[in-house]
Design an enzyme around this catalytic site. Structure first.
Site, PDB file in Angstrom:
ATOM      1  N   GLY A   1      38.936  36.626  40.840  1.00  0.00           N
ATOM      2  CA  GLY A   1      39.264  38.011  41.131  1.00  0.00           C
ATOM      3  C   GLY A   1      38.069  38.930  41.039  1.00  0.00           C
TER       4      GLY A   1
ATOM      5  N   HIS B   1      37.407  32.418  28.985  1.00  0.00           N
ATOM      6  CA  HIS B   1      36.074  32.694  28.448  1.00  0.00           C
ATOM      7  C   HIS B   1      36.006  34.022  27.716  1.00  0.00           C
ATOM      8  CE1 HIS B   1      35.942  34.924  32.225  1.00  0.00           C
ATOM      9  NE2 HIS B   1      34.859  35.538  31.819  1.00  0.00           N
ATOM     10  N   ARG B   2      36.989  34.901  27.953  1.00  0.00           N
ATOM     11  CA  ARG B   2      36.994  36.185  27.278  1.00  0.00           C
ATOM     12  C   ARG B   2      38.015  36.236  26.142  1.00  0.00           C
ATOM     13  NH1 ARG B   2      35.107  41.330  30.386  1.00  0.00           N
ATOM     14  NH2 ARG B   2      34.275  41.443  28.264  1.00  0.00           N
TER      15      ARG B   2
ATOM     16  N   GLU C   1      43.025  44.530  28.690  1.00  0.00           N
ATOM     17  CA  GLU C   1      41.590  44.409  28.941  1.00  0.00           C
ATOM     18  C   GLU C   1      40.836  45.704  28.630  1.00  0.00           C
ATOM     19  OE1 GLU C   1      40.288  41.876  32.012  1.00  0.00           O
ATOM     20  OE2 GLU C   1      41.685  40.357  31.257  1.00  0.00           O
TER      21      GLU C   1
ATOM     22  N   HIS D   1      39.693  45.382  37.698  1.00  0.00           N
ATOM     23  CA  HIS D   1      40.010  46.416  36.712  1.00  0.00           C
ATOM     24  C   HIS D   1      40.123  47.759  37.418  1.00  0.00           C
ATOM     25  CE1 HIS D   1      37.863  43.794  33.493  1.00  0.00           C
ATOM     26  NE2 HIS D   1      39.165  43.656  33.387  1.00  0.00           N
TER      27      HIS D   1
ATOM     28  N   ASP E   1      38.677  50.413  36.644  1.00  0.00           N
ATOM     29  CA  ASP E   1      37.399  51.125  36.728  1.00  0.00           C
ATOM     30  C   ASP E   1      36.532  50.677  37.895  1.00  0.00           C
ATOM     31  OD1 ASP E   1      36.331  48.727  35.772  1.00  0.00           O
ATOM     32  OD2 ASP E   1      35.525  49.580  33.920  1.00  0.00           O
TER      33      ASP E   1
ATOM     34  N   CYS F   1      30.887  49.195  33.220  1.00  0.00           N
ATOM     35  CA  CYS F   1      31.341  47.998  32.505  1.00  0.00           C
ATOM     36  C   CYS F   1      30.582  47.807  31.201  1.00  0.00           C
ATOM     37  CB  CYS F   1      31.153  46.751  33.374  1.00  0.00           C
ATOM     38  SG  CYS F   1      32.385  46.553  34.682  1.00  0.00           S
TER      39      CYS F   1
END
Length: 418
Positions: A24, A128-129, A162, A230, A232, A347
């Protein structure tokens, strides 16, 4: 107590690599397998912070996490030496550098108890996050240990959260009460929607926000499908201004009406889709800029170089600045290494409105401290990491030593024992 906005930038970690772990995120997946340049990436971040200081903005930092994350691997009954290649990549990810995903922040004027609230994001959508939250929580509880703050653990799984990348605030001034806008996603295309409404509502309750001053808005399904992973990536707010793409929200009319009712002083600057397509907005990270208020009260957009390189985007921005709108200045920064992994200027930072005197000073920076951090990075960060190297014990040893050197310089060596 003087409340100001402080941008806390994540320092790009020495394990920065292009493993393409984030479906994504078109930049991350399209650059998968390339050789990364961690030293250059971290120095770009330092230069961005230095530029912000010279604009008169307050600046903080969040140091890189321990990588590879052996505790996470141990929970999977393995270690870095024995782990499968994909687990090695997930354990080594430098993604905590994108501090906009560290937490959601509600300043004290918005909260019922008069505290600044921070809720750590759980990031459960991506493996991974998903293991970032515990070290983020430890850092935030240290940086914001003062009684002026309340730092909350993450919303439990499976409710994906998130952080500030899906949260905006409109106010007449940073120190004034505002309205908070939580943007959630519903998947309608090939990519996952990463922010759940349930999670946003839980954060709003934990932060003791007044429902009359809180908005929940759905991100456009079309925008998510186009690669706006996201909010943003398609919208950003600062004080009185919401700067958004025409196709950012699923029910734009409903959101704009709600803003007009709850914040009649707000101004919406909308970029029309016929001038800047979603594809151009996402490629250039036009909305992943830092929209900031300068000391003279003017607003500026701090943009990645890619925005200047996109003809449609730069043309529209030029016309906007030539007009009489609220955004009066463009500042361009080079964060190319971060951009290649899917993260622009916005970010890299977590916005916190607070009294700087209440923040642990080890997390605040001036030019002299940035000079010292740059020297550590020059001396210790790997120059390059090829994907084939991520299992190399010599590289892992260097990554660990580099982070230790930085924590020693910051007098945060205790984070090694989290």
């Amino acid at each position: 107590m003087a409340l100001v906005e402080i941008n806390f930038d994540g320092i790009v970690g020495p394990s920065h690599n292009y493993a393409g772990l984030s479906p994504g995120n078109l930049a991350a997946t399209s650059n998968a397998g390339l050789t990364s340049r961690p030293r250059e990436a971290a120095l770009e971040g330092i230069a961005k912070m230095r530029a912000n200081l010279r604009l008169g903005l307050a600046q903080g930092i969040l140091p890189p996490h321990d990588r590879p994350d052996e505790r996470w691997l141990a929970a999977l009954a393995t270690d870095y030496g024995a782990a499968a290649t994909y687990l090695k990549a997930q354990a080594l990810s430098a993604s905590p550098m994108w501090a906009a995903n560290a937490a959601t922040v509600s300043p004290a004027p918005d909260a019922g108890d008069g505290k600044c609230h921070l809720t750590v994001a759980n990031l459960v959508t991506m493996a991974h996050r998903s293991h970032e939250w515990s070290e983020t929580l430890a850092q935030l509880r240290l940086a914001f240990a003062d009684a002026a703050f309340a730092v909350h653990p993450p919303v439990p799984a499976p409710f994906g959260d998130e952080g500030a990348a899906n949260h905006m605030r409109l106010c007449e001034g940073h120190g004034a009460p505002g309205i908070e806008i939580f943007v959630y996603g519903e998947s309608g295309g090939p990519f996952p929607a990463r922010q759940r409404r349930d999670a946003s509502e839980a954060v709003a309750r934990a932060h003791r926000l007044d429902p009359a001053h809180t908005i929940f808005a759905q991100q456009s399904v079309e925008a998510i499908a186009a690669g706006a992973f996201h909010n943003d990536v398609v919208a950003v707010a600062n004080e009185r201004v919401l700067f958004a793409h025409e196709l950012a929200f699923e029910d734009k009319a409903g959101l704009y009406a709600d803003i007009a009712l709850k914040a009649p002083w707000a101004e919406i600057v909308e970029v029309p889709a016929h001038r800047v397509s979603l594809a151009d907005a996402i490629q250039s990270y036009l909305f992943n800029a830092q929209l900031v208020t300068l000391p003279d009260g003017a607003m500026a957009l701090i943009l990645p170089g890619e925005a200047r390189g996109n003809t449609a985007v730069w043309s529209w921005l030029g016309e906007m600045i030539a007009g009489n709108g609220p955004i009066r200045r463009l500042e361009v920064v080079d964060v190319r290494q971060s951009m290649r992994n899917g993260g622009g200027p916005a970010c890299l930072r977590l916005r916190v409105v607070c009294d700087p005197a209440t923040v642990d000073p080890r997390f605040l920076v001036d030019e002299a401290k940035l000079d010292r951090l740059a020297a550590v990075i020059e001396a210790h960060w790997p120059e390059e990491i090829a994907i084939a190297e991520i299992g190399d014990p010599a590289l892992i040893s260097r990554i660990c030593a580099a982070r230790r050197a930085l924590l020693v310089e910051l007098e945060l060596i205790g984070l090694l024992d989290r």
